[in-house]
Scaffold this active site. Sequence first.
Site, PDB file in Angstrom:
ATOM      1  N   ARG A   1      31.541 -99.041  37.929  1.00 54.74           N
ATOM      2  CA  ARG A   1      31.668 -99.329  39.354  1.00 54.74           C
ATOM      3  C   ARG A   1      30.304 -99.630  39.975  1.00 54.74           C
ATOM      4  O   ARG A   1      30.219 -99.983  41.131  1.00 54.74           O
ATOM      5  CB  ARG A   1      32.236 -98.118  40.100  1.00 54.74           C
ATOM      6  CG  ARG A   1      33.704 -97.860  39.923  1.00 54.74           C
ATOM      7  CD  ARG A   1      34.589 -98.852  40.655  1.00 54.74           C
ATOM      8  NE  ARG A   1      35.570 -98.311  41.548  1.00 54.74           N
ATOM      9  CZ  ARG A   1      36.802 -97.946  41.235  1.00 54.74           C
ATOM     10  NH1 ARG A   1      37.222 -98.021  39.991  1.00 54.74           N
ATOM     11  NH2 ARG A   1      37.636 -97.499  42.149  1.00 54.74           N
TER      12      ARG A   1
ATOM     13  N   LYS B   1      44.234-104.904  38.678  1.00 52.59           N
ATOM     14  CA  LYS B   1      43.622-104.410  37.415  1.00 52.59           C
ATOM     15  C   LYS B   1      44.606-103.535  36.644  1.00 52.59           C
ATOM     16  O   LYS B   1      44.760-103.677  35.445  1.00 52.59           O
ATOM     17  CB  LYS B   1      42.399-103.513  37.666  1.00 52.59           C
ATOM     18  CG  LYS B   1      41.248-104.134  38.376  1.00 52.59           C
ATOM     19  CD  LYS B   1      40.067-103.179  38.379  1.00 52.59           C
ATOM     20  CE  LYS B   1      39.989-102.138  39.372  1.00 52.59           C
ATOM     21  NZ  LYS B   1      40.194-101.647  40.491  1.00 52.59           N
TER      22      LYS B   1
ATOM     23  N   ARG C   1      50.083 -93.528  46.115  1.00 51.04           N
ATOM     24  CA  ARG C   1      48.775 -92.865  46.052  1.00 51.04           C
ATOM     25  C   ARG C   1      48.312 -92.518  47.454  1.00 51.04           C
ATOM     26  O   ARG C   1      48.428 -93.339  48.356  1.00 51.04           O
ATOM     27  CB  ARG C   1      47.757 -93.813  45.404  1.00 51.04           C
ATOM     28  CG  ARG C   1      47.695 -93.669  43.914  1.00 51.04           C
ATOM     29  CD  ARG C   1      46.901 -94.749  43.292  1.00 51.04           C
ATOM     30  NE  ARG C   1      45.554 -94.887  43.850  1.00 51.04           N
ATOM     31  CZ  ARG C   1      44.615 -95.663  43.313  1.00 51.04           C
ATOM     32  NH1 ARG C   1      44.884 -96.351  42.225  1.00 51.04           N
ATOM     33  NH2 ARG C   1      43.430 -95.753  43.848  1.00 51.04           N
TER      34      ARG C   1
ATOM     35  N   ARG D   1      51.940-100.640  47.641  1.00 46.59           N
ATOM     36  CA  ARG D   1      51.871-100.217  46.235  1.00 46.59           C
ATOM     37  C   ARG D   1      52.518 -98.855  45.981  1.00 46.59           C
ATOM     38  O   ARG D   1      52.243 -97.881  46.672  1.00 46.59           O
ATOM     39  CB  ARG D   1      50.411-100.175  45.780  1.00 46.59           C
ATOM     40  CG  ARG D   1      50.253 -99.681  44.352  1.00 46.59           C
ATOM     41  CD  ARG D   1      48.978-100.115  43.745  1.00 46.59           C
ATOM     42  NE  ARG D   1      47.814 -99.428  44.264  1.00 46.59           N
ATOM     43  CZ  ARG D   1      46.571 -99.658  43.844  1.00 46.59           C
ATOM     44  NH1 ARG D   1      46.357-100.559  42.901  1.00 46.59           N
ATOM     45  NH2 ARG D   1      45.556 -98.994  44.345  1.00 46.59           N
TER      46      ARG D   1
ATOM     47  N   ARG E   1      36.928 -98.337  50.543  1.00 46.26           N
ATOM     48  CA  ARG E   1      36.899 -98.706  49.121  1.00 46.26           C
ATOM     49  C   ARG E   1      36.441-100.151  48.957  1.00 46.26           C
ATOM     50  O   ARG E   1      35.706-100.482  48.027  1.00 46.26           O
ATOM     51  CB  ARG E   1      38.284 -98.506  48.494  1.00 46.26           C
ATOM     52  CG  ARG E   1      38.604 -97.043  48.268  1.00 46.26           C
ATOM     53  CD  ARG E   1      40.094 -96.790  48.157  1.00 46.26           C
ATOM     54  NE  ARG E   1      40.694 -97.361  46.969  1.00 46.26           N
ATOM     55  CZ  ARG E   1      42.010 -97.535  46.818  1.00 46.26           C
ATOM     56  NH1 ARG E   1      42.839 -97.195  47.781  1.00 46.26           N
ATOM     57  NH2 ARG E   1      42.493 -98.026  45.710  1.00 46.26           N
TER      58      ARG E   1
HETATM   59  P1  AMP Z   1      41.006 -96.591  41.176  1.00 48.94           P
HETATM   60  O1  AMP Z   1      42.240 -95.948  40.619  1.00 48.94           O
HETATM   61  O2  AMP Z   1      40.248 -97.376  40.153  1.00 48.94           O
HETATM   62  O3  AMP Z   1      41.309 -97.409  42.427  1.00 48.94           O
HETATM   63  O4  AMP Z   1      40.043 -95.399  41.619  1.00 48.94           O
HETATM   64  C1  AMP Z   1      40.430 -94.465  42.603  1.00 48.94           C
HETATM   65  C2  AMP Z   1      39.216 -93.683  43.043  1.00 48.94           C
HETATM   66  O5  AMP Z   1      38.682 -92.953  41.922  1.00 48.94           O
HETATM   67  C3  AMP Z   1      38.061 -94.501  43.567  1.00 48.94           C
HETATM   68  O6  AMP Z   1      38.205 -94.852  44.946  1.00 48.94           O
HETATM   69  C4  AMP Z   1      36.889 -93.549  43.333  1.00 48.94           C
HETATM   70  O7  AMP Z   1      36.889 -92.519  44.281  1.00 48.94           O
HETATM   71  C5  AMP Z   1      37.253 -92.922  41.988  1.00 48.94           C
HETATM   72  N1  AMP Z   1      36.724 -93.691  40.820  1.00 48.94           N
HETATM   73  C6  AMP Z   1      37.443 -94.401  39.901  1.00 48.94           C
HETATM   74  N2  AMP Z   1      36.640 -94.930  38.968  1.00 48.94           N
HETATM   75  C7  AMP Z   1      35.383 -94.567  39.287  1.00 48.94           C
HETATM   76  C8  AMP Z   1      34.109 -94.817  38.720  1.00 48.94           C
HETATM   77  N3  AMP Z   1      33.949 -95.582  37.632  1.00 48.94           N
HETATM   78  N4  AMP Z   1      33.025 -94.255  39.319  1.00 48.94           N
HETATM   79  C9  AMP Z   1      33.140 -93.480  40.411  1.00 48.94           C
HETATM   80  N5  AMP Z   1      34.312 -93.219  41.017  1.00 48.94           N
HETATM   81  C10 AMP Z   1      35.432 -93.752  40.469  1.00 48.94           C
END
Ligand code: AMP
Length: 221
Positions: A89, A14, A163, A128, A174
């Site tokens: 999400r 993404k 990360r 990554r 996740r």
């Molecule tokens: P990502 O960078 O999209 O993989 O998000 C990293 C982390 O941020 C996720 O594992 C969640 O803990 C949190 N997160 C990101 N987007 C959301 C969302 N829309 N709702 C809730 N938690 C989020």
Amino acid sequence: MESIIFIAPPAAGKGTQSKMLCDTYHIPHISTGDLLREASLVEDERGKYIKDQISNGALVSDDIILELLEERIQEKDCNNGYILDGFPRNIEQAKSYESILEKLNKKLGIVIYLEVEKELAFKRIEGRVSCPKCGSVYNTIIEEAMPKQEGICDRCGNQLTKRQDDNRETFSTRYDTYLDKTKPLIEYYENKNVLYRVQSGTNKNETFKDISLILEGRTKI
Ligand code: AMP
């Protein structure tokens, strides 16, 4: 241009695809993960809560994410559409988002479901690395995605970082959270006739070509 929402399991690409779209079509890339990582740096109770949720691979509460997002999409650069990476999400977020859009007189746009094999997603997570300055994403295991110089961003020369939630254990949580909470959104958006499916393989340019075809077939850019 229409706004674009990406729905995908973790490490489906993404972030990479959003970055490429943002460079090509000049609309902002809004990563809720990035918004939250930034908010987690504030040394207060909320910051600590966000940091803990991210390190445990759990979702942050809808209230917090909706507040951050509503603020962000009202910025001027979002007037001609934007790319949402990591939001919504769950179904509740999707419904609340529609109320926000109605209030702000904005349109939903299209939803792209990026499909990826779980094993490939694992491989992506393990290797990554990304650039904290420009957001470019690389991979130290997948040959096509390696930076030209180890540890350095091809684009801006910054040091690449990993990360802290990109490890096998957090990935499993996740991924399970994705299956349980996020995947039902596919049917939700299919029923609204706004969903497009794209297979995300190891070649980011091919995935990008498929996404561009969808966009160009639909919109004047
Ligand atoms: P990502 O960078 O999209 O993989 O998000 C990293 C982390 O941020 C996720 O594992 C969640 O803990 C949190 N997160 C990101 N987007 C959301 C969302 N829309 N709702 C809730 N938690 C989020």
